[in-house]
Design an enzyme around this catalytic site. Structure first.
Site, PDB file in Angstrom:
ATOM      1  N   HIS A  94      32.612  31.229  35.376  1.00  0.00           N
ATOM      2  CA  HIS A  94      33.621  32.196  35.371  1.00  0.00           C
ATOM      3  C   HIS A  94      33.820  32.640  37.023  1.00  0.00           C
ATOM      4  O   HIS A  94      32.845  32.853  37.764  1.00  0.00           O
ATOM      5  CB  HIS A  94      33.297  33.568  34.602  1.00  0.00           C
ATOM      6  CG  HIS A  94      34.723  34.398  34.433  1.00  0.00           C
ATOM      7  ND1 HIS A  94      35.473  34.117  33.282  1.00  0.00           N
ATOM      8  CD2 HIS A  94      35.140  35.160  35.344  1.00  0.00           C
ATOM      9  CE1 HIS A  94      36.700  35.075  33.599  1.00  0.00           C
ATOM     10  NE2 HIS A  94      36.520  35.540  34.882  1.00  0.00           N
ATOM     11  N   ALA A  95      35.191  32.523  37.492  1.00  0.00           N
ATOM     12  CA  ALA A  95      35.250  32.681  38.983  1.00  0.00           C
ATOM     13  C   ALA A  95      35.090  33.972  39.545  1.00  0.00           C
ATOM     14  O   ALA A  95      35.158  35.136  38.693  1.00  0.00           O
ATOM     15  CB  ALA A  95      36.796  32.251  39.174  1.00  0.00           C
ATOM     16  N   HIS A  97      43.718  34.554  43.715  1.00  0.00           N
ATOM     17  CA  HIS A  97      43.200  35.950  43.084  1.00  0.00           C
ATOM     18  C   HIS A  97      41.692  35.997  43.822  1.00  0.00           C
ATOM     19  O   HIS A  97      41.669  37.000  44.223  1.00  0.00           O
ATOM     20  CB  HIS A  97      42.894  35.403  41.486  1.00  0.00           C
ATOM     21  CG  HIS A  97      42.224  36.932  41.070  1.00  0.00           C
ATOM     22  ND1 HIS A  97      42.860  37.818  40.460  1.00  0.00           N
ATOM     23  CD2 HIS A  97      40.753  37.166  40.685  1.00  0.00           C
ATOM     24  CE1 HIS A  97      41.794  38.775  39.983  1.00  0.00           C
ATOM     25  NE2 HIS A  97      40.848  38.379  40.305  1.00  0.00           N
ATOM     26  N   GLU A  98      40.809  35.057  43.998  1.00  0.00           N
ATOM     27  CA  GLU A  98      39.483  35.377  44.594  1.00  0.00           C
ATOM     28  C   GLU A  98      39.443  35.388  46.108  1.00  0.00           C
ATOM     29  O   GLU A  98      38.815  36.305  46.451  1.00  0.00           O
ATOM     30  CB  GLU A  98      38.630  34.029  44.252  1.00  0.00           C
ATOM     31  CG  GLU A  98      38.421  33.950  42.459  1.00  0.00           C
ATOM     32  CD  GLU A  98      37.784  34.913  42.042  1.00  0.00           C
ATOM     33  OE1 GLU A  98      37.100  35.787  42.577  1.00  0.00           O
ATOM     34  OE2 GLU A  98      38.035  35.142  40.790  1.00  0.00           O
ATOM     35  N   HIS A 100      40.041  39.011  47.061  1.00  0.00           N
ATOM     36  CA  HIS A 100      38.820  39.942  47.069  1.00  0.00           C
ATOM     37  C   HIS A 100      38.136  39.449  48.199  1.00  0.00           C
ATOM     38  O   HIS A 100      37.589  40.623  49.139  1.00  0.00           O
ATOM     39  CB  HIS A 100      37.758  39.350  45.849  1.00  0.00           C
ATOM     40  CG  HIS A 100      38.111  39.705  44.391  1.00  0.00           C
ATOM     41  ND1 HIS A 100      38.578  41.188  44.011  1.00  0.00           N
ATOM     42  CD2 HIS A 100      38.224  38.973  43.326  1.00  0.00           C
ATOM     43  CE1 HIS A 100      38.911  41.170  42.754  1.00  0.00           C
ATOM     44  NE2 HIS A 100      38.812  39.887  42.199  1.00  0.00           N
ATOM     45  N   GLU A 121      41.862  43.800  42.159  1.00  0.00           N
ATOM     46  CA  GLU A 121      42.161  42.612  41.457  1.00  0.00           C
ATOM     47  C   GLU A 121      43.448  42.078  41.680  1.00  0.00           C
ATOM     48  O   GLU A 121      44.034  41.106  41.165  1.00  0.00           O
ATOM     49  CB  GLU A 121      42.001  43.032  39.810  1.00  0.00           C
ATOM     50  CG  GLU A 121      40.600  43.270  39.163  1.00  0.00           C
ATOM     51  CD  GLU A 121      39.856  41.981  39.624  1.00  0.00           C
ATOM     52  OE1 GLU A 121      40.151  40.981  39.635  1.00  0.00           O
ATOM     53  OE2 GLU A 121      38.472  42.398  39.677  1.00  0.00           O
ATOM     54  N   HIS A 173      33.447  39.266  30.292  1.00  0.00           N
ATOM     55  CA  HIS A 173      33.233  40.710  30.731  1.00  0.00           C
ATOM     56  C   HIS A 173      32.560  41.469  29.946  1.00  0.00           C
ATOM     57  O   HIS A 173      31.838  42.523  30.428  1.00  0.00           O
ATOM     58  CB  HIS A 173      34.707  41.135  31.252  1.00  0.00           C
ATOM     59  CG  HIS A 173      35.515  40.458  32.136  1.00  0.00           C
ATOM     60  ND1 HIS A 173      35.858  38.978  31.975  1.00  0.00           N
ATOM     61  CD2 HIS A 173      35.557  40.760  33.452  1.00  0.00           C
ATOM     62  CE1 HIS A 173      36.453  38.621  32.930  1.00  0.00           C
ATOM     63  NE2 HIS A 173      36.418  39.475  33.947  1.00  0.00           N
ATOM     64  N   TYR A 182      41.967  44.987  35.076  1.00  0.00           N
ATOM     65  CA  TYR A 182      42.896  43.896  35.231  1.00  0.00           C
ATOM     66  C   TYR A 182      44.337  44.310  34.567  1.00  0.00           C
ATOM     67  O   TYR A 182      45.320  43.747  35.114  1.00  0.00           O
ATOM     68  CB  TYR A 182      42.315  42.649  34.402  1.00  0.00           C
ATOM     69  CG  TYR A 182      41.078  42.095  34.945  1.00  0.00           C
ATOM     70  CD1 TYR A 182      41.126  41.453  36.068  1.00  0.00           C
ATOM     71  CD2 TYR A 182      39.933  42.389  34.352  1.00  0.00           C
ATOM     72  CE1 TYR A 182      39.806  41.060  36.551  1.00  0.00           C
ATOM     73  CE2 TYR A 182      38.689  42.070  34.732  1.00  0.00           C
ATOM     74  CZ  TYR A 182      38.813  41.163  35.967  1.00  0.00           C
ATOM     75  OH  TYR A 182      37.300  40.797  36.335  1.00  0.00           O
TER      76      TYR A 182
HETATM   77  O1  X8Z Z   1      37.887  37.574  35.489  1.00  0.00           O
HETATM   78  C1  X8Z Z   1      39.060  37.422  36.012  1.00  0.00           C
HETATM   79  C2  X8Z Z   1      38.936  36.652  37.657  1.00  0.00           C
HETATM   80  C3  X8Z Z   1      37.721  37.245  38.406  1.00  0.00           C
HETATM   81  S1  X8Z Z   1      37.546  38.815  38.894  1.00  0.00           S
HETATM   82  C4  X8Z Z   1      38.939  35.266  37.414  1.00  0.00           C
HETATM   83  N1  X8Z Z   1      40.029  37.804  35.718  1.00  0.00           N
HETATM   84  C5  X8Z Z   1      40.240  38.238  34.334  1.00  0.00           C
HETATM   85  C6  X8Z Z   1      39.873  37.217  33.255  1.00  0.00           C
HETATM   86  O2  X8Z Z   1      39.709  35.989  33.450  1.00  0.00           O
HETATM   87  O3  X8Z Z   1      39.543  37.332  32.145  1.00  0.00           O
HETATM   88  C7  X8Z Z   1      41.561  37.395  36.287  1.00  0.00           C
HETATM   89  C8  X8Z Z   1      42.408  37.944  35.154  1.00  0.00           C
HETATM   90  C9  X8Z Z   1      41.672  38.570  34.083  1.00  0.00           C
HETATM   91 ZN    ZN Z   2      39.121  39.445  40.238  1.00  0.00          ZN
END
Ligand code: X8Z
Ligand code: ZN
Length: 525
Positions: free
Chosen positions: A266-267, A296-297, A300, A324, A424, A434
């Site tokens: 997960h990024a 997105h990354e 940050h 975010e 998460h 988010y």
């Molecule tokens: O988790 C993320 C990013 C890393 S902070 C890739 N996002 C959420 C997800 O993937 O659930 C970005 C959008 C929502």
């Molecule tokens: Zn992020």
């Protein structure tokens, strides 16, 4: 880090607030909410709770499922591809269910982690961990709760319109397996959590829409490499006047899945020394989706670098929704005209018309909004004790239905633990950020276009190359957490409240179009 923070928070509690400078008062408040997990001071319990989170995250990262007809067990990315591409209802359900089984074994760990995390939060004076998370927004937790509701009510009609259109089109593909008026079964929405529906574009686009080449195809045709993807994003920030990433970024980041060990794919973005040891960790695939994710990354990382010279506790975003939103704001400037300008697509190649373009974006951004709410609505209730372990899954699906208008493929009893199938939740990362980011990025985009002197519809505008927009953005990022977030918002947009108006203006042409398409179609669930 957690133990040191807990110790310092307790020491700071005794400080005479009235005699502190405004900055020190702010720092002492920031310290209390600086971590998403405060462990109990008992060393055994502290070890236990951090081990629980590590173990849940590890299970999530290493879970595999072998769908019927597959030669081998598949990791999350491969299972996700099936949900994106297959139209076979049996396979979709198999893959959805197989991934969600990961939650089962997390249930006892999660239950115990809630207990211990709450104990840690209570030791420093919070009602519970959820209240601690809600205290990060320079307002009382109850006021924040109302603020979230207010924002959701601004954008909900747009979601309901997209939901109704999507459901009707999915019925054209899947028939009665998708109900005419009830919630949409989650396995048909092209994403493991039904959080972004853009893979459905191909079956949702109306024949009248003129669609250009999609970004994935362009990138693949160009033989773009993972680091090439990141270079595109870096070049955008540089065009705004930011310095290029340090060489250590390229030496130390993880851009692809390593062959020799298990990793969390997960990024994520990191500032390892809190100054300039910036890195991302991600398993980049050559797709339009990951093209946006690298933006997105890097958002940050450029934020982290901009506030890296402030006093330690100010090295953070104005609030986590800002963190975010920055990279996503830049990605909104990745328009067809921009892609032509940087030579990724030929100047005279066919482009998406407005509806095609906005529908793609809406499937990504509008579809996300209620999902962005649900996770923490559920966790706030869990931490508060409003729901206990015996109702975890029932309540999860109640909220998913209420906000997203979706349903699981079949009965989901309490032997399952479906929230654990989202990274998460397994890894204790707060999520409402988010939701806020999905509102804020359109507010930012609109303000920065204005600063750059770009007129016209919001969805066609790009701030690429605008030093004025870059300066304005940098000023906000450099403020870090040194002031309350309305100050940072004002510096960037001239406004002091978060607002869905930018998003609504951005999607206005699609909104009108959806209203026409939905004539005679049931809306809601
Ligand atoms: O988790 C993320 C990013 C890393 S902070 C890739 N996002 C959420 C997800 O993937 O659930 C970005 C959008 C929502
Ligand atoms: Zn992020």
């Amino acid at each position: 880090m957690i133990q040191a923070t807990v110790r310092l928070v307790k020491e700071a509690t005794g400080l005479p607030e009235a005699r502190l400078s405004a900055d020190d008062r702010r720092r002492s408040r920031l310290l209390r909410v600086s971590l998403p997990l405060l462990a109990p001071s008992d060393p055994a319990e502290s070890d236990e709770v951090t081990a629980l989170v590590a173990s849940m995250q590890a299970r999530y990262a290493t879970w595999r499922h072998q769908p019927a007809g597959s030669a081998e067990p598949l990791v999350l990315e491969a299972l996700s591809h099936v949900l994106e591409e297959s139209r076979d209802p049996r396979l979709l359900e198999d893959v959805w269910t197989g991934w969600h089984r990961v939650g089962r074994s997390m249930r006892p760990d999660f239950t115990r982690y809630v207990e211990l995390a709450n104990r840690g939060a209570r030791e420093v004076g919070f009602a519970d961990t959820g209240a601690m998370w809600q205290s990060k927004y320079d307002m009382p937790p109850e006021a924040f709760d109302r603020e979230v509701d207010r924002l959701w009510s601004e954008v909900r009609p747009l979601y309901e319109a997209l939901h109704a259109y999507t459901r009707a089109r999915l019925r054209a593909t899947y028939g009665d397996q998708v109900p005419a008026s009830g919630p949409i079964p989650a396995q048909f929405l092209g994403n493991m959590w039904a959080q972004q529906w853009d893979p459905l574009y191909a079956i949702l686009a109306p024949p009248s829409a003129r669609s250009g080449a999609d970004l994935t195809r362009l990138l693949v045709e160009r033989a773009t490499t993972p680091s090439g993807m990141v270079r595109f994003a870096e070049a955008f920030f540089v065009s705004l006047g930011f310095d290029p990433l340090p060489s250590t970024f390229w030496e130390r980041s993880m851009l692809t899945r390593p062959r020799d060990r298990e990793v969390v794919c997960h990024a994520s973005a990191w500032d390892v020394d809190f100054v300039d040891d910036l890195r991302i960790k991600m398993c980049i695939e050559i797709t339009g989706d990951d093209f946006r994710t690298v933006h997105h990354e890097l958002g940050h990382n450029f934020y982290q670098r901009a506030y890296g010279n402030l006093p330690f506790l100010f090295r953070d975003s104005a609030h986590d929704g800002f963190h975010e939103a920055i990279g996503d704001t830049i990605a909104l400037s990745v328009t067809p005209a921009y892609l032509a300008k940087i030579g990724l697509v030929r100047e005279d190649a066919p482009r998406d018309d407005d509806i095609a373009f906005l529908l793609r974006r809406a499937l990504e951004k509008i579809a996300f909004l209620p999902f962005g709410l649900v996770i923490d609505r559920w966790r706030w209730e869990v931490f508060r004790g409003a729901i206990g372990p015996k109702e975890y899954n029932r309540r999860w699906w109640e909220l998913r239905r209420e906000y997203q208008g979706i349903a699981p493929p079949g009965e989901r009893g309490e032997e399952e633990f479906d929230p654990g199938a989202k990274m998460h939740v397994a890894a204790n990362v707060p999520y409402i950020r988010y939701f806020l980011a999905h509102i804020l990025q359109f507010q930012f985009h609109r303000a920065l276009l204005r600063t750059a002197g770009v007129d016209g519809p919001l969805h066609l505008g790009s701030i690429y190359g605008s030093k004025e927009a870059g300066r304005r953005l940098r000023t906000t990022l450099e403020m870090g957490a040194s002031q309350e977030w309305p100050e940072a918002l004002a510096a960037l947009t001239g406004e002091r409240t978060m607002s869905g108006r930018g998003l609504i203006e951005y999607f206005a042409p699609l909104s009108r179009w959806l209203a026409e398409q939905n004539r005679g179609v049931p809306v809601g669930w």
